[in-house]
Motif scaffolding. Structure first.
Motif, PDB file in Angstrom:
ATOM      1  N   ARG A 148       0.741  -1.272  -0.034  1.00  0.00           N
ATOM      2  CA  ARG A 148       0.143  -0.091  -0.042  1.00  0.00           C
ATOM      3  C   ARG A 148       0.895   1.421  -0.055  1.00  0.00           C
ATOM      4  O   ARG A 148       0.460   2.210  -0.726  1.00  0.00           O
ATOM      5  N   ASP A 149       2.152   1.232   0.862  1.00  0.00           N
ATOM      6  CA  ASP A 149       2.644   2.505   0.927  1.00  0.00           C
ATOM      7  C   ASP A 149       4.054   2.446   0.536  1.00  0.00           C
ATOM      8  O   ASP A 149       4.904   1.533   1.161  1.00  0.00           O
ATOM      9  N   PRO A 150       4.597   2.914  -0.535  1.00  0.00           N
ATOM     10  CA  PRO A 150       5.965   2.951  -1.209  1.00  0.00           C
ATOM     11  C   PRO A 150       6.867   3.844  -0.176  1.00  0.00           C
ATOM     12  O   PRO A 150       7.971   3.512  -0.455  1.00  0.00           O
ATOM     13  N   ASP A 203      11.838  21.594 -13.753  1.00  0.00           N
ATOM     14  CA  ASP A 203      13.047  21.649 -13.839  1.00  0.00           C
ATOM     15  C   ASP A 203      13.671  20.177 -13.195  1.00  0.00           C
ATOM     16  O   ASP A 203      12.836  19.338 -13.113  1.00  0.00           O
ATOM     17  N   LEU A 204      14.933  20.156 -13.209  1.00  0.00           N
ATOM     18  CA  LEU A 204      15.575  18.698 -12.827  1.00  0.00           C
ATOM     19  C   LEU A 204      15.050  18.197 -11.413  1.00  0.00           C
ATOM     20  O   LEU A 204      14.875  17.042 -11.310  1.00  0.00           O
ATOM     21  N   THR A 205      14.515  19.055 -10.409  1.00  0.00           N
ATOM     22  CA  THR A 205      13.939  18.784  -9.261  1.00  0.00           C
ATOM     23  C   THR A 205      12.804  17.965  -9.542  1.00  0.00           C
ATOM     24  O   THR A 205      12.225  16.914  -8.892  1.00  0.00           O
ATOM     25  N   ASP A 206      11.684  18.596 -10.601  1.00  0.00           N
ATOM     26  CA  ASP A 206      10.520  17.999 -10.918  1.00  0.00           C
ATOM     27  C   ASP A 206      10.815  16.534 -11.373  1.00  0.00           C
ATOM     28  O   ASP A 206       9.983  15.478 -11.215  1.00  0.00           O
ATOM     29  N   ALA A 207      11.943  16.404 -12.141  1.00  0.00           N
ATOM     30  CA  ALA A 207      12.164  15.066 -12.713  1.00  0.00           C
ATOM     31  C   ALA A 207      12.739  14.101 -11.845  1.00  0.00           C
ATOM     32  O   ALA A 207      12.038  12.858 -11.642  1.00  0.00           O
ATOM     33  N   TYR A 208      13.286  14.509 -10.727  1.00  0.00           N
ATOM     34  CA  TYR A 208      13.686  13.521  -9.576  1.00  0.00           C
ATOM     35  C   TYR A 208      12.359  13.098  -8.863  1.00  0.00           C
ATOM     36  O   TYR A 208      12.365  12.065  -8.365  1.00  0.00           O
ATOM     37  N   ASN A 209      11.289  13.894  -8.958  1.00  0.00           N
ATOM     38  CA  ASN A 209       9.988  13.698  -8.282  1.00  0.00           C
ATOM     39  C   ASN A 209       9.118  12.820  -9.047  1.00  0.00           C
ATOM     40  O   ASN A 209       8.058  12.693  -8.654  1.00  0.00           O
ATOM     41  N   ILE A 210       9.564  12.399 -10.141  1.00  0.00           N
ATOM     42  CA  ILE A 210       8.747  11.858 -11.026  1.00  0.00           C
ATOM     43  C   ILE A 210       8.252  10.220 -10.081  1.00  0.00           C
ATOM     44  O   ILE A 210       9.209   9.778  -9.921  1.00  0.00           O
ATOM     45  N   ASP A 211       6.945   9.865 -10.136  1.00  0.00           N
ATOM     46  CA  ASP A 211       6.456   8.776  -9.331  1.00  0.00           C
ATOM     47  C   ASP A 211       7.131   7.782  -9.950  1.00  0.00           C
ATOM     48  O   ASP A 211       6.327   7.252 -11.018  1.00  0.00           O
ATOM     49  N   GLN A 212       8.057   6.967  -9.510  1.00  0.00           N
ATOM     50  CA  GLN A 212       8.505   5.593  -9.835  1.00  0.00           C
ATOM     51  C   GLN A 212       8.125   4.493  -8.827  1.00  0.00           C
ATOM     52  O   GLN A 212       8.843   3.613  -8.867  1.00  0.00           O
ATOM     53  N   SER A 213       7.324   4.790  -8.079  1.00  0.00           N
ATOM     54  CA  SER A 213       7.080   3.779  -6.983  1.00  0.00           C
ATOM     55  C   SER A 213       6.515   2.567  -7.447  1.00  0.00           C
ATOM     56  O   SER A 213       6.661   1.487  -6.714  1.00  0.00           O
ATOM     57  N   ALA A 214       5.972   2.469  -8.780  1.00  0.00           N
ATOM     58  CA  ALA A 214       5.369   1.251  -9.104  1.00  0.00           C
ATOM     59  C   ALA A 214       6.444   0.232  -9.332  1.00  0.00           C
ATOM     60  O   ALA A 214       6.404  -1.160  -9.605  1.00  0.00           O
ATOM     61  N   TYR A 215       7.850   0.638  -9.535  1.00  0.00           N
ATOM     62  CA  TYR A 215       8.950  -0.233  -9.886  1.00  0.00           C
ATOM     63  C   TYR A 215       9.939  -0.377  -8.482  1.00  0.00           C
ATOM     64  O   TYR A 215      11.112  -1.141  -8.555  1.00  0.00           O
ATOM     65  N   ARG A 216       9.200   0.008  -7.499  1.00  0.00           N
ATOM     66  CA  ARG A 216      10.170   0.000  -6.253  1.00  0.00           C
ATOM     67  C   ARG A 216      10.652  -1.389  -5.970  1.00  0.00           C
ATOM     68  O   ARG A 216      11.628  -1.628  -5.255  1.00  0.00           O
ATOM     69  N   ASP A 217      10.026  -2.407  -6.350  1.00  0.00           N
ATOM     70  CA  ASP A 217      10.468  -3.726  -5.941  1.00  0.00           C
ATOM     71  C   ASP A 217      11.409  -4.477  -6.822  1.00  0.00           C
ATOM     72  O   ASP A 217      11.964  -5.492  -6.682  1.00  0.00           O
TER      73      ASP A 217
END
Length: 451
Positions: A65-67, A415-429
């Motif tokens: 549930r919580d990445p 900017d680059l900070t926004d790119a860093y914050n792209i949600d990639q939590s679906a790939y966390r495992d």
């Protein structure tokens, strides 16, 4: 005489002072009700918060549930090496005795949800309590422990499947006459000995073809010993999928064998010529004594687009399908078996890396050429053999998602900070997620920003 008089005067004064203090205290009337009230309003010591224990079912729900949850294994690295750890992307290792010193490096926000575990619930409650005492507000203890997790056959990550061999895993049969030793889906570490990619071979009636030389002289030697257990056929060809260390650094072992020809893409040869010594130096820095005997040598044969390496009645084709992970990536195609050894053009079970020279848009286009081949099974550069649909999820689908997300950031003047914050939590495992996901976002951003 004067001295005696002075001494008598001092003594008399002190007696009067003592009497005065005593008289003052005895003359003060104490209001007992006031004293009673003061005792009532005296603050009590804060009550310790109760430690929250969770079982396996609850842990699974939390991780799914919580990445943002951080899962901390407090056992010693030596224990983890031989028993494994929970295979989830949120997992990290901080030993029980180092919690106080290392937690701040990993968790700045003390409201971050944290779950602590060990093997048998002996150390984890103490570690969880320590974190709570340090002010961390959302701490839970996985009371079932890793032993129960493993017993119930939930995903387990192992740092070395073959502790008595320098190989991370020994080769297994993929299809008849095709074998692969599946490397660790993690960055190169001393524990995995630079065997963090797939080392494959094909047995034919006219010898053996090896795909990837291995990450060191000793890796190549160990691989050869495993080949000898399967066939008496000699190794004739060694193919380098690209110029990365784990693909090329075993080459000098193979050249010591009789009549072995090493083949690579033209651009891989250029990379080895220019940067081979640096590639070896980086490997030695990580793997130290495990690099004994390793030397950099260049391939015997190079090609640009394709090369036929058929042996006996086995039709073997080497291809450079197009730009992908690296400009020098090549693939091996068995048309009769419909099997593709993709090299780093395809990934499984781990996050792919985007290098400074990786052309993401071109890689996506290259994928269409793989679909045209219609392979039944793919041995990827990393991860277990799988079908086209599976490796598409781990390769093309991830690339398309990140390309579109970064493009959206740029269209909104981000900017680059926004790119860093792209949600990639679906790939966390996925393996290497922690090491690569933000780096990938930054590199794709820089590529698209100037295109």
């Amino acid at each position: 005489m004067l001295k005696c008089i002075l001494m008598m005067a001092v003594a008399f004064t002190m007696l009067n002072v003592q009497a005065g203090f005593g008289d003052w205290f005895s003359s003060v009337k104490v209001d007992k009700s006031v004293v009673k009230d003061e005792v009532k309003i005296k603050p009590n010591k804060p009550t310790k918060r109760a430690l929250v224990n969770i079982n396996t079912e609850e842990l699974l729900k939390i991780l799914d549930r919580d990445p943002s949850v951080l899962l901390i294994d407090v056992r010693a690295p030596s224990e983890i090496k031989y028993t494994g750890r929970i295979d989830r992307g949120q997992n990290m290792n901080i030993m029980r005795g180092w919690i106080e010193m290392q937690i701040a490096q990993q968790v700045e926000d003390k409201n971050t949800p944290i779950v602590v575990y060990c093997g048998l619930n002996l150390r984890s409650p103490l570690a969880a309590r320590t974190l709570m005492d340090m002010g961390y507000t959302n701490v839970k203890n996985y009371s079932d422990g890793f032993v129960t997790w493993k017993k119930q056959q939930h995903p387990v990550w192992v740092s070395d499947y073959e502790p008595n061999s320098i190989l991370y895993r020994k080769p297994v049969k993929v299809i008849e006459n095709v074998y692969s030793a599946i490397g660790a889906t993690q960055p190169p570490t001393y524990e995995n000995s630079n065997h963090n990619n797939n080392l494959s071979f094909i047995v034919t009636t006219k010898g053996v073809l090896v795909f990837n030389a291995g990450g060191s002289y000793l890796i190549a030697k160990a691989m050869h010993e495993e080949i000898k257990k399967i066939t008496n056929q000699p190794v004739r060809y060694v193919i380098l999928e690209n110029a990365q260390g784990h693909a090329i650094l075993g080459s000098n072992y193979w050249k010591e064998q009789n009549n072995v020809t090493i083949i690579a893409h033209t651009k891989a040869d250029e990379e080895i010529r220019k940067h081979g010594d640096d590639i070896l130096a980086r490997a030695i820095k990580v793997h130290k004594d495990k690099m004994a005997g390793t030397q950099v040598i260049r391939p015997d044969i190079t090609f640009d687009d394709s090369f036929v390496a058929s042996m006996g009645d086995t039709d073997i084709r080497l291809l450079h399908i197009g730009a992908s992970h690296s400009p020098d990536d090549i693939q091996l195609w068995l048309p009769q078996e419909k099997l593709l050894i993709s090299g780093d053009t395809a990934f499984n079970e781990r996050l792919l890396p985007v290098f400074p020279h990786t052309d993401v848009a071109a890689w996506i286009k290259t994928w269409e050429k793989i679909k045209v081949l219609a392979p039944k099974i793919i041995i990827p550069g990393h991860g277990h053999p799988a079908d086209l649909e599976t490796v598409t999820k781990f390769t093309k689908n991830y690339l398309v998602y990140m390309h579109n997300q970064v493009q959206s950031v740029l269209e909104k003047d981000g900017d680059l900070t926004d790119a860093y914050n792209i949600d990639q939590s679906a790939y966390r495992d996925w393996g290497t997620y922690r090491e690569l996901h933000q780096r990938n976002a930054a590199r794709i951003f820089k590529q698209l920003e100037f295109n």
